[in-house]
Design a protein around this motif. Structure first.
Motif, PDB file in Angstrom:
ATOM      1  N   UNK A  16      -3.714 -10.475   1.264  1.00 48.82           N
ATOM      2  CA  UNK A  16      -2.607 -10.711   2.195  1.00 48.82           C
ATOM      3  C   UNK A  16      -1.305 -10.075   1.725  1.00 48.82           C
ATOM      4  N   UNK A  17      -1.101 -10.030   0.402  1.00 50.24           N
ATOM      5  CA  UNK A  17       0.133  -9.430  -0.130  1.00 50.24           C
ATOM      6  C   UNK A  17       0.191  -7.941   0.194  1.00 50.24           C
ATOM      7  N   UNK A  18      -0.950  -7.248   0.078  1.00 46.57           N
ATOM      8  CA  UNK A  18      -0.996  -5.823   0.430  1.00 46.57           C
ATOM      9  C   UNK A  18      -0.767  -5.630   1.924  1.00 46.57           C
ATOM     10  N   UNK A  19      -1.350  -6.487   2.736  1.00 49.11           N
ATOM     11  CA  UNK A  19      -1.186  -6.367   4.182  1.00 49.11           C
ATOM     12  C   UNK A  19       0.278  -6.513   4.582  1.00 49.11           C
ATOM     13  N   UNK A  20       1.001  -7.401   3.891  1.00 43.96           N
ATOM     14  CA  UNK A  20       2.423  -7.596   4.183  1.00 43.96           C
ATOM     15  C   UNK A  20       3.253  -6.365   3.835  1.00 43.96           C
ATOM     16  N   UNK A  21       2.740  -5.536   2.912  1.00 47.84           N
ATOM     17  CA  UNK A  21       3.418  -4.290   2.537  1.00 47.84           C
ATOM     18  C   UNK A  21       2.949  -3.112   3.390  1.00 47.84           C
ATOM     19  N   UNK A  22       2.219  -3.420   4.457  1.00 45.01           N
ATOM     20  CA  UNK A  22       1.673  -2.410   5.368  1.00 45.01           C
ATOM     21  C   UNK A  22       0.642  -1.502   4.692  1.00 45.01           C
ATOM     22  N   UNK A  23      -0.028  -2.031   3.658  1.00 44.23           N
ATOM     23  CA  UNK A  23      -1.139  -1.308   3.036  1.00 44.23           C
ATOM     24  C   UNK A  23      -2.424  -1.883   3.613  1.00 44.23           C
ATOM     25  N   UNK A  80      -5.973   2.696  -4.348  1.00 42.40           N
ATOM     26  CA  UNK A  80      -4.675   2.612  -3.680  1.00 42.40           C
ATOM     27  C   UNK A  80      -3.744   3.720  -4.146  1.00 42.40           C
ATOM     28  N   UNK A  81      -3.046   4.331  -3.200  1.00 40.23           N
ATOM     29  CA  UNK A  81      -2.135   5.441  -3.502  1.00 40.23           C
ATOM     30  C   UNK A  81      -0.761   4.876  -3.862  1.00 40.23           C
ATOM     31  N   UNK A  82      -0.681   4.277  -5.042  1.00 40.82           N
ATOM     32  CA  UNK A  82       0.583   3.665  -5.476  1.00 40.82           C
ATOM     33  C   UNK A  82       1.705   4.694  -5.520  1.00 40.82           C
ATOM     34  N   UNK A 123       3.713   4.500   2.935  1.00 35.46           N
ATOM     35  CA  UNK A 123       2.277   4.471   2.688  1.00 35.46           C
ATOM     36  C   UNK A 123       1.543   4.988   3.917  1.00 35.46           C
ATOM     37  N   UNK A 124       0.561   5.845   3.690  1.00 36.09           N
ATOM     38  CA  UNK A 124      -0.179   6.423   4.807  1.00 36.09           C
ATOM     39  C   UNK A 124      -1.065   5.367   5.469  1.00 36.09           C
ATOM     40  N   UNK A 181      -7.352   6.285   1.149  1.00 36.28           N
ATOM     41  CA  UNK A 181      -8.232   5.556   0.219  1.00 36.28           C
ATOM     42  C   UNK A 181      -9.289   4.772   0.978  1.00 36.28           C
ATOM     43  N   UNK A 182      -8.894   4.145   2.076  1.00 33.63           N
ATOM     44  CA  UNK A 182      -9.842   3.413   2.899  1.00 33.63           C
ATOM     45  C   UNK A 182     -10.875   4.356   3.498  1.00 33.63           C
TER      46      UNK A 182
END
Length: 281
Positions: A15-22, A42-44, A49-50, A55-56
């Motif tokens: 959920x934390x990644x989703x909130x960052x639009x990842x 992940x493309x840190x 972020x694309x 990566x997905x």
């Protein structure tokens, strides 16, 4: 699939990644007796972020290629050939995105990449392959680990910790990220102490094949096979988790159990994917 086995597939997002639009970057595929779990890298430090995430896409492309190659081919080098096909597919994808060894800068232009665990079951024989921190585990009916194949991350962790102590890199910075992606990932010569780091990743570079680990395992009665991404590692380290999981039969029950443990801390909240393969007997 072999009539001797049935499987569950569970993916839980971060959920934390989703909130960052990842977007989610794990991908798993189960077809008949072939299995793959892939975790896109992940493309840190890439801003913005694309999305869709390269990566997905790499994880999905690898899983689909691995499973199809496993189903369509035979021979003792089946796993290696499937891996090479998947890695080449990622290479072609990177070229289509304009990321090559000439253009990559490991920040704004990063390789789309993934790690993976995969395998095929014929009869009661599991043939498995894995790279980096996607794993393959076999548990007995009591939750005891019979086999666990995953990269030993300690040489890498110790190497990076030493760099930070010596002020050669700073944790979380773009400079450290670029250093790792450029000089550590897929290096065949890098050691810490007397151990190889072996931080192999499917970037599409041919060198990735040197980090593939493969093997064969004969599955006995009442044993279950797990293919998993690194987000499951903290759970699988818990004896209590393994004992309870092997007794559960329904995918919804297992998923609910995993979600209930996410409250224990940040390391339990990473994106995670699990394929569970059970014998009918």
């Amino acid at each position: 699939m072999s009539t001797h086995f049935y499987s569950y597939l569970i993916t839980i997002h971060n959920k934390a990644k989703l909130k960052k639009n990842i977007p989610p970057e794990d991908y798993a595929l189960v077809q008949d007796n072939a299995f793959a779990v892939c975790d896109g890298v992940t493309l840190d430090h890439q801003h913005p972020y694309q999305n869709p995430s390269p990566a997905a896409h790499a994880a999905k492309l690898a899983a689909e290629t691995l499973v199809q190659a496993l189903k369509k081919s035979q021979g003792k080098d089946l796993l290696q050939r499937a891996f090479i096909k998947a890695n080449r597919a990622i290479h072609r994808y990177n070229i289509s995105m304009g990321v090559t060894y000439r253009t990559v800068d490991f920040l704004q232009k990063q390789y789309a990449a993934t790690v993976a665990s995969f395998g095929i079951i014929n009869g009661h024989t599991l043939r498995w392959g894995q790279i980096n921190d996607c794993g393959v585990m076999v548990l007995d009916h009591s939750g005891r680990i019979v086999m666990n194949q995953i990269l030993d991350q300690k040489p890498y962790s110790d190497f990076i910790a030493d760099h930070r102590r010596k002020k050669m890199s700073i944790e979380g910075t773009a400079a450290e990220h670029r250093f790792v992606r450029k000089y550590v990932v897929n290096s065949q010569t890098l050691h810490y102490g007397n151990k190889s780091i072996n931080w192999g990743v499917m970037t599409g570079q041919p060198v990735a094949r040197h980090f593939l680990r493969t093997g064969r395992f004969v599955i006995k009665a009442r044993q279950i096979v797990l293919f998993y991404s690194d987000g499951l590692m903290p759970f699988l380290e818990l004896v209590s988790f393994r004992k309870k999981m092997v007794s559960m039969k329904g995918v919804h029950q297992i998923r609910k159990f995993i979600l209930s443990l996410s409250k224990q801390g940040p390391k339990f909240r990473k994106e995670k994917t699990l394929v569970i393969i059970r014998p009918n007997n």
